[in-house]
Motif scaffolding. Structure first.
Motif, PDB file in Angstrom:
ATOM      1  N   GLU A 226     -15.067 -14.457 -50.941  1.00 58.41           N
ATOM      2  CA  GLU A 226     -14.041 -14.836 -49.975  1.00 58.41           C
ATOM      3  C   GLU A 226     -14.702 -15.528 -48.793  1.00 58.41           C
ATOM      4  OE1 GLU A 226     -10.076 -12.363 -49.914  1.00 58.41           O
ATOM      5  OE2 GLU A 226     -11.452 -11.539 -48.437  1.00 58.41           O
ATOM      6  N   GLY A 227     -14.038 -16.540 -48.254  1.00 58.39           N
ATOM      7  CA  GLY A 227     -14.581 -17.255 -47.099  1.00 58.39           C
ATOM      8  C   GLY A 227     -14.137 -18.711 -47.140  1.00 58.39           C
ATOM      9  N   THR A 228     -14.862 -19.571 -46.423  1.00 54.60           N
ATOM     10  CA  THR A 228     -14.528 -21.002 -46.482  1.00 54.60           C
ATOM     11  C   THR A 228     -14.879 -21.529 -47.871  1.00 54.60           C
ATOM     12  OG1 THR A 228     -16.754 -21.686 -45.802  1.00 54.60           O
ATOM     13  CG2 THR A 228     -15.131 -21.287 -44.032  1.00 54.60           C
ATOM     14  N   LEU A 229     -14.338 -22.693 -48.210  1.00 58.12           N
ATOM     15  CA  LEU A 229     -14.640 -23.261 -49.525  1.00 58.12           C
ATOM     16  C   LEU A 229     -16.137 -23.537 -49.670  1.00 58.12           C
ATOM     17  CD1 LEU A 229     -13.411 -24.173 -52.215  1.00 58.12           C
ATOM     18  CD2 LEU A 229     -13.236 -26.474 -51.267  1.00 58.12           C
ATOM     19  N   ASP A 230     -16.748 -24.046 -48.601  1.00 57.64           N
ATOM     20  CA  ASP A 230     -18.196 -24.299 -48.649  1.00 57.64           C
ATOM     21  C   ASP A 230     -18.968 -23.005 -48.902  1.00 57.64           C
ATOM     22  OD1 ASP A 230     -18.059 -27.010 -48.346  1.00 57.64           O
ATOM     23  OD2 ASP A 230     -18.231 -26.970 -46.164  1.00 57.64           O
ATOM     24  N   HIS A 231     -18.531 -21.948 -48.236  1.00 60.32           N
ATOM     25  CA  HIS A 231     -19.197 -20.650 -48.376  1.00 60.32           C
ATOM     26  C   HIS A 231     -19.085 -20.146 -49.820  1.00 60.32           C
ATOM     27  CE1 HIS A 231     -20.437 -16.505 -47.537  1.00 60.32           C
ATOM     28  NE2 HIS A 231     -19.337 -16.118 -48.161  1.00 60.32           N
ATOM     29  N   VAL A 232     -17.872 -20.156 -50.370  1.00 63.43           N
ATOM     30  CA  VAL A 232     -17.706 -19.575 -51.715  1.00 63.43           C
ATOM     31  C   VAL A 232     -18.318 -20.458 -52.805  1.00 63.43           C
ATOM     32  CG1 VAL A 232     -15.650 -18.246 -51.066  1.00 63.43           C
ATOM     33  CG2 VAL A 232     -15.351 -20.475 -52.157  1.00 63.43           C
ATOM     34  N   THR A 233     -18.326 -21.780 -52.591  1.00 67.51           N
ATOM     35  CA  THR A 233     -18.889 -22.643 -53.642  1.00 67.51           C
ATOM     36  C   THR A 233     -20.421 -22.614 -53.646  1.00 67.51           C
ATOM     37  OG1 THR A 233     -18.590 -24.563 -52.177  1.00 67.51           O
ATOM     38  CG2 THR A 233     -16.941 -24.237 -53.895  1.00 67.51           C
ATOM     39  N   LYS A 234     -21.018 -22.028 -52.608  1.00 62.89           N
ATOM     40  CA  LYS A 234     -22.482 -21.848 -52.611  1.00 62.89           C
ATOM     41  C   LYS A 234     -22.866 -20.488 -53.202  1.00 62.89           C
ATOM     42  CE  LYS A 234     -23.628 -24.842 -48.696  1.00 62.89           C
ATOM     43  NZ  LYS A 234     -22.754 -24.909 -47.530  1.00 62.89           N
ATOM     44  N   ASN A 235     -21.857 -19.624 -53.403  1.00 60.83           N
ATOM     45  CA  ASN A 235     -22.106 -18.279 -53.926  1.00 60.83           C
ATOM     46  C   ASN A 235     -22.551 -18.379 -55.396  1.00 60.83           C
ATOM     47  OD1 ASN A 235     -21.325 -15.845 -55.442  1.00 60.83           O
ATOM     48  ND2 ASN A 235     -20.541 -15.103 -53.488  1.00 60.83           N
ATOM     49  N   LYS A 236     -23.687 -17.763 -55.714  1.00 59.14           N
ATOM     50  CA  LYS A 236     -24.250 -17.904 -57.062  1.00 59.14           C
ATOM     51  C   LYS A 236     -23.282 -17.394 -58.131  1.00 59.14           C
ATOM     52  CE  LYS A 236     -28.278 -16.934 -59.904  1.00 59.14           C
ATOM     53  NZ  LYS A 236     -27.380 -16.817 -61.046  1.00 59.14           N
ATOM     54  N   ASP A 237     -22.620 -16.282 -57.885  1.00 55.95           N
ATOM     55  CA  ASP A 237     -21.671 -15.728 -58.864  1.00 55.95           C
ATOM     56  C   ASP A 237     -20.519 -16.702 -59.119  1.00 55.95           C
ATOM     57  OD1 ASP A 237     -23.188 -13.445 -58.989  1.00 55.95           O
ATOM     58  OD2 ASP A 237     -22.006 -12.382 -57.462  1.00 55.95           O
ATOM     59  N   VAL A 238     -20.042 -17.308 -58.036  1.00 56.71           N
ATOM     60  CA  VAL A 238     -18.942 -18.267 -58.176  1.00 56.71           C
ATOM     61  C   VAL A 238     -19.401 -19.484 -58.988  1.00 56.71           C
ATOM     62  CG1 VAL A 238     -17.364 -19.811 -56.934  1.00 56.71           C
ATOM     63  CG2 VAL A 238     -17.834 -17.525 -56.022  1.00 56.71           C
ATOM     64  N   ILE A 239     -20.597 -19.959 -58.688  1.00 54.47           N
ATOM     65  CA  ILE A 239     -21.147 -21.112 -59.422  1.00 54.47           C
ATOM     66  C   ILE A 239     -21.223 -20.771 -60.918  1.00 54.47           C
ATOM     67  CG2 ILE A 239     -23.205 -22.555 -59.769  1.00 54.47           C
ATOM     68  CD1 ILE A 239     -23.676 -22.183 -56.666  1.00 54.47           C
ATOM     69  N   ASP A 240     -21.696 -19.553 -61.221  1.00 53.97           N
ATOM     70  CA  ASP A 240     -21.837 -19.148 -62.626  1.00 53.97           C
ATOM     71  C   ASP A 240     -20.491 -19.107 -63.343  1.00 53.97           C
ATOM     72  OD1 ASP A 240     -24.512 -18.968 -62.244  1.00 53.97           O
ATOM     73  OD2 ASP A 240     -24.600 -16.771 -62.141  1.00 53.97           O
ATOM     74  N   VAL A 241     -19.491 -18.465 -62.737  1.00 55.71           N
ATOM     75  CA  VAL A 241     -18.232 -18.261 -63.481  1.00 55.71           C
ATOM     76  C   VAL A 241     -17.274 -19.436 -63.376  1.00 55.71           C
ATOM     77  CG1 VAL A 241     -18.353 -15.775 -63.071  1.00 55.71           C
ATOM     78  CG2 VAL A 241     -16.809 -17.165 -61.696  1.00 55.71           C
ATOM     79  N   TYR A 242     -17.397 -20.187 -62.303  1.00 53.81           N
ATOM     80  CA  TYR A 242     -16.330 -21.163 -62.017  1.00 53.81           C
ATOM     81  C   TYR A 242     -16.834 -22.589 -62.154  1.00 53.81           C
ATOM     82  CZ  TYR A 242     -11.995 -22.745 -59.841  1.00 53.81           C
ATOM     83  OH  TYR A 242     -10.788 -23.324 -59.605  1.00 53.81           O
ATOM     84  N   LEU A 243     -17.886 -22.894 -61.417  1.00 54.09           N
ATOM     85  CA  LEU A 243     -18.331 -24.286 -61.340  1.00 54.09           C
ATOM     86  C   LEU A 243     -19.306 -24.620 -62.462  1.00 54.09           C
ATOM     87  CD1 LEU A 243     -18.867 -24.141 -57.511  1.00 54.09           C
ATOM     88  CD2 LEU A 243     -16.936 -25.179 -58.677  1.00 54.09           C
TER      89      LEU A 243
END
Length: 245
Positions: A226-243
């Motif tokens: 949770e956070g700004t889009l820049d913050h969450v898109t730098k999150n390693k877990d988010v990168i793994d599952v989403y991006l």
């Protein structure tokens, strides 16, 4: 102020956990984007808040008086001030834009009031106001069926605004829109969120970026980041599952 609090909510369908110990708070006013891959639980999350699906456990608390939404049916929840816009616009195609908005206005729904309510000056003024807000002033006399896809989406948002909700749930508003329509939609949602809570469930990252708001990423039915889009898109877990897919 916290308007909606979802706390420890889980729901399973045939052994599959669609929502898994989900907790989230939405303020008033606030603009929030909820993103996540297919199957992340975005639609089930909306279904639970609006009373369409009953969770197996957890709490959904609403408003200053901290009432539970879980015992209420869908229409009672709508009366509490939750409006939901589905992905596909559902407007009355054979009625004009003005008539669509008039039917949606928050009015006493007795047998006689429905016959007589439309003509009040206050109602007419409110319709003009909403038409201005959604950008359809020049289209009030047109049949809704003649509108473009984007304009139908705005009309449906206007119909929800006519009910004066405190929280608006909007499902993938950018889908199928032209670039100009998407820009108008972004501006519209940002304006609405100055006076109420707006939760936008969206796949389109560029659209979310333009909303410029706090983002909640769902994955396997719970909050991953949770956070700004820049913050969450730098999150390693988010990168793994989403991006990363």
């Amino acid at each position: 102020m916290t308007l909606l609090e979802v706390s420890g909510v889980s729901v399973s369908f045939d052994g599959f956990k669609a929502i898994n110990n989900l907790s989230m708070q939405i303020g008033e006013p606030e603009l929030r984007a909820v993103i996540g891959p297919n199957g992340a639980g975005k639609t089930t999350f909306m279904d639970i808040i609006t009373g369409k699906t009953r969770p197996d456990e957890g709490r959904v608390i609403w408003g200053e008086s901290s009432v539970s939404l879980l015992g209420m049916n869908e229409s009672r929840i709508a009366q509490e001030g939750l409006g939901r816009k589905f992905q596909k616009p559902t407007v009355f195609e054979d009625q004009t834009v003005r008539e669509n908005l008039a039917m949606a206005l928050k009015n006493p729904r007795g047998p006689f009031s429905v016959l007589f309510y439309r003509k009040t000056a206050e109602g007419a003024e409110r319709i003009e106001e909403i038409a201005r807000e959604i950008g359809l002033t020049d289209h009030l006399t047109r049949k809704a069926g003649e509108l473009s896809h984007g304009q139908k989406q705005w009309l449906e948002i206007g119909m929800l605004l006519a009910q004066d909700p405190r929280l608006l749930l909007v499902d993938e508003p950018a889908a199928g829109m032209t670039p100009a329509e998407r820009e108008h939609t972004t501006d519209l949602l940002k304006r609405i969120a100055k006076t109420r809570a707006v939760v936008v469930v969206e796949h389109d990252m560029e659209f979310v970026r333009r909303l410029d708001c706090k983002v909640t990423v769902l994955h396997e039915g719970s909050v991953l980041a949770e956070g700004t889009l820049d913050h969450v898109t730098k999150n390693k877990d988010v990168i793994d599952v989403y991006l990363g897919r």
